[in-house]
Design a protein around this motif. Structure first.
Motif, short mmCIF file in Angstrom:
data_model
loop_
_atom_site.label_atom_id
_atom_site.label_comp_id
_atom_site.label_asym_id
_atom_site.label_seq_id
_atom_site.Cartn_x
_atom_site.Cartn_y
_atom_site.Cartn_z
N GLY A 112 0.86 -1.14 -0.01
CA GLY A 112 -0.09 -0.01 0.10
C GLY A 112 0.63 1.35 0.10
O GLY A 112 0.38 2.33 0.36
N LYS A 113 1.91 1.26 -0.41
CA LYS A 113 2.96 2.47 -0.56
C LYS A 113 2.45 3.37 -1.28
O LYS A 113 2.49 4.89 -0.85
CB LYS A 113 4.47 2.02 -1.00
N THR A 114 1.98 3.11 -2.56
CA THR A 114 1.33 4.35 -3.42
C THR A 114 0.12 4.97 -2.92
O THR A 114 0.26 6.17 -2.82
CB THR A 114 1.04 3.71 -4.79
N THR A 115 -0.79 4.35 -2.26
CA THR A 115 -1.97 4.95 -1.64
C THR A 115 -1.64 5.62 -0.54
O THR A 115 -2.11 6.85 -0.24
CB THR A 115 -2.94 3.83 -1.61
N THR A 116 -0.52 4.97 0.35
CA THR A 116 -0.39 5.64 1.66
C THR A 116 0.55 7.22 1.05
O THR A 116 0.06 7.97 1.73
CB THR A 116 0.87 4.72 2.25
N ALA A 117 1.29 7.03 0.12
CA ALA A 117 1.91 8.45 -0.28
C ALA A 117 0.78 9.53 -0.85
O ALA A 117 0.99 10.54 -0.05
CB ALA A 117 2.73 8.19 -1.56
N GLY A 118 -0.05 9.08 -1.14
CA GLY A 118 -1.49 10.01 -1.76
C GLY A 118 -2.06 10.58 -0.36
O GLY A 118 -2.51 11.63 -0.17
N LYS A 119 -2.52 9.52 0.55
CA LYS A 119 -2.94 9.85 1.70
C LYS A 119 -2.15 10.79 2.68
O LYS A 119 -2.65 11.77 3.24
CB LYS A 119 -3.26 8.58 2.77
N LEU A 120 -0.79 10.42 2.68
CA LEU A 120 0.24 11.34 3.57
C LEU A 120 0.18 12.67 2.96
O LEU A 120 0.05 13.78 3.65
CB LEU A 120 1.35 10.52 3.81
N ALA A 121 0.28 12.71 1.66
CA ALA A 121 0.46 14.06 1.00
C ALA A 121 -0.97 14.81 1.09
O ALA A 121 -0.87 16.00 1.49
CB ALA A 121 0.45 14.00 -0.55
N SER A 122 -1.84 14.43 1.20
CA SER A 122 -3.30 14.96 1.48
C SER A 122 -3.09 15.51 2.94
O SER A 122 -3.75 16.54 3.30
CB SER A 122 -4.43 14.13 1.30
N MET A 123 -2.89 14.69 3.82
CA MET A 123 -2.83 15.05 5.29
C MET A 123 -1.82 16.31 5.33
O MET A 123 -2.37 17.08 5.93
CB MET A 123 -2.36 13.91 6.28
N LEU A 124 -0.90 16.14 4.82
CA LEU A 124 0.16 17.17 5.10
C LEU A 124 -0.30 18.71 4.24
O LEU A 124 -0.18 19.59 4.95
CB LEU A 124 1.51 16.77 4.51
N ARG A 125 -1.12 18.46 3.16
CA ARG A 125 -1.58 19.56 2.49
C ARG A 125 -2.42 20.27 3.46
O ARG A 125 -2.55 21.47 3.72
CB ARG A 125 -2.07 19.34 1.23
N LYS A 126 -3.48 19.57 4.30
CA LYS A 126 -4.27 20.05 5.18
C LYS A 126 -3.71 20.96 6.21
O LYS A 126 -4.15 21.71 7.09
CB LYS A 126 -5.07 18.93 5.76
N GLU A 127 -2.39 20.49 6.51
CA GLU A 127 -1.40 21.13 7.69
C GLU A 127 -0.60 22.15 7.22
O GLU A 127 0.13 22.45 7.44
CB GLU A 127 -0.87 20.11 8.32
N ASN A 128 -0.99 22.50 5.85
CA ASN A 128 -0.40 23.91 5.20
C ASN A 128 1.10 23.67 4.81
O ASN A 128 1.77 24.64 4.46
CB ASN A 128 -0.44 24.99 6.25
N HIS A 129 1.15 22.39 4.41
CA HIS A 129 2.31 22.11 3.62
C HIS A 129 2.15 22.02 2.02
O HIS A 129 0.96 21.87 1.52
CB HIS A 129 3.09 20.76 4.10
N LYS A 130 3.22 22.16 1.27
CA LYS A 130 3.17 22.00 -0.08
C LYS A 130 3.89 20.70 -0.56
O LYS A 130 5.14 20.64 -0.99
CB LYS A 130 3.58 23.19 -0.66
N PRO A 131 3.12 19.60 -0.72
CA PRO A 131 3.75 18.31 -0.94
C PRO A 131 4.19 18.06 -2.41
O PRO A 131 3.34 18.61 -3.36
CB PRO A 131 2.99 17.43 -0.48
N LEU A 132 5.10 17.20 -2.89
CA LEU A 132 5.46 16.78 -4.33
C LEU A 132 5.64 15.34 -3.99
O LEU A 132 6.51 14.70 -3.41
CB LEU A 132 6.72 17.50 -4.91
N MET A 133 4.80 14.47 -4.64
CA MET A 133 4.82 13.19 -4.84
C MET A 133 5.86 12.79 -5.95
O MET A 133 5.72 13.22 -7.05
CB MET A 133 3.68 12.41 -4.92
#
Length: 449
Positions: A112-133
């Motif tokens: 589940g690495k790929t899906t986890t990457a998306g979930k984690l990026a989404s969580m970080l964006r909500k915390e006002n980060h600007k993520p790049l996958m």
């Protein structure tokens, strides 16, 4: 996941919970049941042995035997030791002093690495980060496309180069882009294998040396039980991982991985996947999980879910309408939507202290009922939503036809709405009294029925 273990542990303590006095014999009998429950839950044998020995030493000491409520004190000891076993306290991410922060996600194929990457990026964006996958899995044909699709769904940038076959060069270029375009977190989705091999490990060592990540997160499928613990230990020895992400914690596995992985690897569980949706990734709180396993509920997680789902301004507006007896079907629909966004009803009920696990297991929660209720309200005119009293038989027929339901469903919804209004009327004493204020947490946690 922990239902079976929870039932067995509660059964083990049932006979001693109310005892005014404990003996070494009944403590020994209770711990024997605890040991069997943990082993049946697929917890590592050495972990179980060490755990029960620590509990035994504390249980026969002054802390329990000389306390006023020894039965309850023993349960408190087990709760504390379970918490210690899973990591004592929640462990967050480490961020770079100078951005970007790099997170390297590693694990076997299918974890589940790929899906986890998306979930984690989404969580970080909500915390006002600007993520790049970063799509660094060049071996699995659909891996790059899968990450790009997730990026489109979440509206999060993805660095992908389908022509490049060297993941080292991909990561290098991705970090350059992150620096140039102001991304402050880079999540690298690495390749997995069906099993551990030296080629995989060497590639991951190279990527770690090249990217100097602040976190190396091992992603493990909780459904694989002790296999996940064994693999985690091997990855940790090869890469010195900083933490673990457990996926599929909402599944029906026995829970052994969650209870063993910290003790075996000495690395904390940082996040858990609790569903397939992209917002169903949560920070792992050992003390809350221990309480849920022992049937004590998880009020803090429940409140957090409510606070995420309900907008503060809407909560204040709802409070005003309740006081003024102005609650409408439009507000009722908004409450339904917010309640649904909190997650499956059965999972929410399990967080309430004293919830009967067996009763919840037999509870048939029809999530489609909420969809049907929303459809009925959506089929009404704006005037009908504001003034429900004008809905007569002819209007009900039109509403039922427009929502794909029948008149009985419309009548049922209107009855539920009236019951909600009556409850609110009682809360305000029949009138919106000057100076009366509904406690904020209560107004936030109001259910739509």
């Amino acid at each position: 996941m922990f239902d079976s273990l929870s039932e067995k542990l509660q059964s083990a303590f049932k006979t001693i919970r109310g005892h005014g006095k404990l003996s070494e014999q009944n403590i020994k009998e209770a711990l024997k049941e605890v040991r069997m429950a943990l082993l049946e839950a697929d917890v590592n044998f050495r972990v179980v042995k060490d755990f029960t020995e620590r509990v035994r030493k504390r249980a026969i000491g002054r802390e329990v035997m000389k306390s006023l409520t020894p039965g309850q004190q023993l349960i408190k000891v087990v709760n504390e030791e379970l918490t210690e076993l899973m990591g004592k306290e929640s462990s967050g991410l480490s961020f770079a002093t100078t951005p970007p922060t790099t997170l390297l996600l590693v694990g076997l194929q299918g974890s589940g690495k790929t899906t986890t990457a998306g979930k984690l990026a989404s969580m970080l964006r909500k915390e006002n980060h600007k993520p790049l996958m970063v799509a660094a899995d060049v071996y699995r044909p659909a891996a790059i496309t899968q990450l790009q699709v997730l990026g489109q769904q979440l509206q999060i940038d993805v660095y992908a180069d389908g022509a490049e076959k060297d993941p080292r060069k991909i990561c290098q270029k991705a970090l350059q882009q992150a620096n140039h375009e102001g991304f402050d977190v880079v999540l690298i989705d690495t390749a997995g294998r069906l099993h551990i091999d030296q080629e995989l490990m060497q590639e991951l060592r190279d990527l770690k040396a090249l990217t100097s990540p602040q976190e190396v997160l091992f992603v493990a499928d909780a459904m694989t039980g002790q296999d996940a613990v064994t693999v985690a230990d091997q990855f940790n020895k090869a890469l010195d991982v900083s933490g673990v992400v457990l996926t599929k914690l909402d599944g029906d596995a026995r829970g052994g991985a969650a209870l063993s992985i910290k003790a075996v690897t000495n690395r904390p569980i940082k996040f858990v996947g609790v569903g397939e949706k992209l917002d169903q990734l949560e920070r792992f709180h050992p003390e809350r999980m221990a309480s849920r396993i022992l049937g004590m509920g998880d009020v803090l997680s429940f409140i957090e879910k409510v606070e995420k789902a309900i907008d503060e301004e809407k909560a204040q507006e709802l409070e005003r309408k309740i006081l003024e007896q102005a609650f409408t079907l439009q507000d009722f629909r908004d409450q339904l939507q917010q309640f649904r966004s909190m997650g499956p009803l059965d999972q929410l009920l399990e967080m309430i202290p004293g919830a009967d696990k067996k009763a919840l297991k037999n509870l048939q929660v029809d999530e489609k009922e909420f969809v049907r209720m929303e459809a009925i309200i959506n089929s009404m005119t704006p005037d009908e939503r504001l003034h429900h009293k004008i809905i007569n038989s002819k209007r009900k027929q039109r509403i039922a036809k427009g929502s794909g339901t029948d008149i009985r469903d419309v009548n049922k919804l209107l009855k539920q709405f009236e019951q909600a209004r009556k409850m609110m009327k009682k809360m305000t004493g029949g009138k919106g009294k000057p100076g009366f204020k509904i406690p904020r947490r209560f107004s936030k946690r109001m259910l739509p029925f």
